[in-house]
Design a protein around this motif. Sequence first.
Motif, PDB file in Angstrom:
ATOM      1  N   GLY A  28       0.813  -1.208   0.000  1.00  0.00           N
ATOM      2  CA  GLY A  28       0.000   0.000   0.000  1.00  0.00           C
ATOM      3  C   GLY A  28       0.845   1.255   0.000  1.00  0.00           C
ATOM      4  O   GLY A  28       0.518   2.248  -0.675  1.00  0.00           O
ATOM      5  N   PHE A  29       1.951   1.222   0.733  1.00  0.00           N
ATOM      6  CA  PHE A  29       2.864   2.368   0.776  1.00  0.00           C
ATOM      7  C   PHE A  29       3.458   2.644  -0.599  1.00  0.00           C
ATOM      8  O   PHE A  29       3.519   3.797  -1.041  1.00  0.00           O
ATOM      9  CB  PHE A  29       3.975   2.095   1.787  1.00  0.00           C
ATOM     10  N   LEU A  30       3.876   1.588  -1.289  1.00  0.00           N
ATOM     11  CA  LEU A  30       4.464   1.755  -2.621  1.00  0.00           C
ATOM     12  C   LEU A  30       3.439   2.289  -3.612  1.00  0.00           C
ATOM     13  O   LEU A  30       3.757   3.136  -4.458  1.00  0.00           O
ATOM     14  CB  LEU A  30       5.040   0.419  -3.103  1.00  0.00           C
ATOM     15  N   VAL A  31       2.211   1.810  -3.502  1.00  0.00           N
ATOM     16  CA  VAL A  31       1.146   2.338  -4.369  1.00  0.00           C
ATOM     17  C   VAL A  31       0.909   3.809  -4.050  1.00  0.00           C
ATOM     18  O   VAL A  31       0.716   4.633  -4.951  1.00  0.00           O
ATOM     19  CB  VAL A  31      -0.157   1.534  -4.184  1.00  0.00           C
ATOM     20  N   GLY A  32       0.941   4.153  -2.775  1.00  0.00           N
ATOM     21  CA  GLY A  32       0.760   5.536  -2.373  1.00  0.00           C
ATOM     22  C   GLY A  32       1.856   6.438  -2.904  1.00  0.00           C
ATOM     23  O   GLY A  32       1.592   7.575  -3.336  1.00  0.00           O
ATOM     24  N   VAL A  33       3.087   5.960  -2.874  1.00  0.00           N
ATOM     25  CA  VAL A  33       4.209   6.729  -3.425  1.00  0.00           C
ATOM     26  C   VAL A  33       3.994   6.973  -4.909  1.00  0.00           C
ATOM     27  O   VAL A  33       4.215   8.084  -5.415  1.00  0.00           O
ATOM     28  CB  VAL A  33       5.542   5.985  -3.189  1.00  0.00           C
ATOM     29  N   ALA A  34       3.551   5.931  -5.615  1.00  0.00           N
ATOM     30  CA  ALA A  34       3.288   6.068  -7.055  1.00  0.00           C
ATOM     31  C   ALA A  34       2.181   7.091  -7.298  1.00  0.00           C
ATOM     32  O   ALA A  34       2.276   7.927  -8.205  1.00  0.00           O
ATOM     33  CB  ALA A  34       2.905   4.715  -7.647  1.00  0.00           C
ATOM     34  N   CYS A  35       1.125   7.047  -6.482  1.00  0.00           N
ATOM     35  CA  CYS A  35       0.024   8.008  -6.631  1.00  0.00           C
ATOM     36  C   CYS A  35       0.508   9.434  -6.370  1.00  0.00           C
ATOM     37  O   CYS A  35       0.102  10.371  -7.082  1.00  0.00           O
ATOM     38  CB  CYS A  35      -1.110   7.660  -5.675  1.00  0.00           C
ATOM     39  N   SER A  36       1.348   9.586  -5.362  1.00  0.00           N
ATOM     40  CA  SER A  36       1.868  10.918  -5.047  1.00  0.00           C
ATOM     41  C   SER A  36       2.712  11.450  -6.195  1.00  0.00           C
ATOM     42  O   SER A  36       2.631  12.634  -6.553  1.00  0.00           O
ATOM     43  CB  SER A  36       2.709  10.870  -3.759  1.00  0.00           C
ATOM     44  N   PHE A  37       3.516  10.573  -6.791  1.00  0.00           N
ATOM     45  CA  PHE A  37       4.339  11.009  -7.922  1.00  0.00           C
ATOM     46  C   PHE A  37       3.469  11.470  -9.084  1.00  0.00           C
ATOM     47  O   PHE A  37       3.731  12.507  -9.692  1.00  0.00           O
ATOM     48  CB  PHE A  37       5.253   9.875  -8.381  1.00  0.00           C
ATOM     49  N   VAL A  38       2.431  10.691  -9.370  1.00  0.00           N
ATOM     50  CA  VAL A  38       1.518  11.082 -10.443  1.00  0.00           C
ATOM     51  C   VAL A  38       0.877  12.425 -10.120  1.00  0.00           C
ATOM     52  O   VAL A  38       0.744  13.306 -10.975  1.00  0.00           O
ATOM     53  CB  VAL A  38       0.437  10.007 -10.659  1.00  0.00           C
TER      54      VAL A  38
END
Length: 209
Positions: A64-74
Amino acid sequence: MTRAHIPGILAMAAVVVASNILVQFLLGQWLTWGAFTYPIAFLVTDLMNRVYGPGPARKVVLAGFLVGVACSFVGTQIQGDFGPLVTLRIAIGSGLAFLTAQLLDVSIFDRLREGRWWRAPLASTLVGSTVDTAIFFTVAFSGALTLLEPTNDVSWAGEMLPLLGVGPAVPLWVSLAVADWLVKLSLALVALVPFRVIASWALSRPQAA
């Protein structure tokens, strides 16, 4: 991580993505729609912990953290009316709050797992939600942490207004945090119902650990 853990990973990823999208849409003066989807992450973590143990639960948190990082980057690449949809402070606050609160949730749940069925999910979610709210709103909007992103003007969040429109004068971001926290606490109680139902079903299956 086994095939049995994939539903937990997918559920956590869906919650994180949905929350990152819905946080862009206001609901009243103090909340966004994301406030109602994000707390489901604690339900997912607690179910994984109850059924499979703390190890798999932490792996789902990491996913979930990695997905969140990806969302933040987008989000940093998308320009809104006032700049990027996700600023550096919001990205840091979101990631730090999620990882800290979820791992704390896993630890507390594991310590209380042998008690009454509701103690572990309720206590871990209440503590985790409180820590999550405190970290995110402080890092993202507190004037004391301007040095994290000097070019990001968050002075609007420091405007002194009555707490939730009725209480003593506090910075706006404090009202936003309290409203978010109250939603999390309410949903922590509501989530006990699906937790009980889903956990009982999963543990009744022969392959459940």
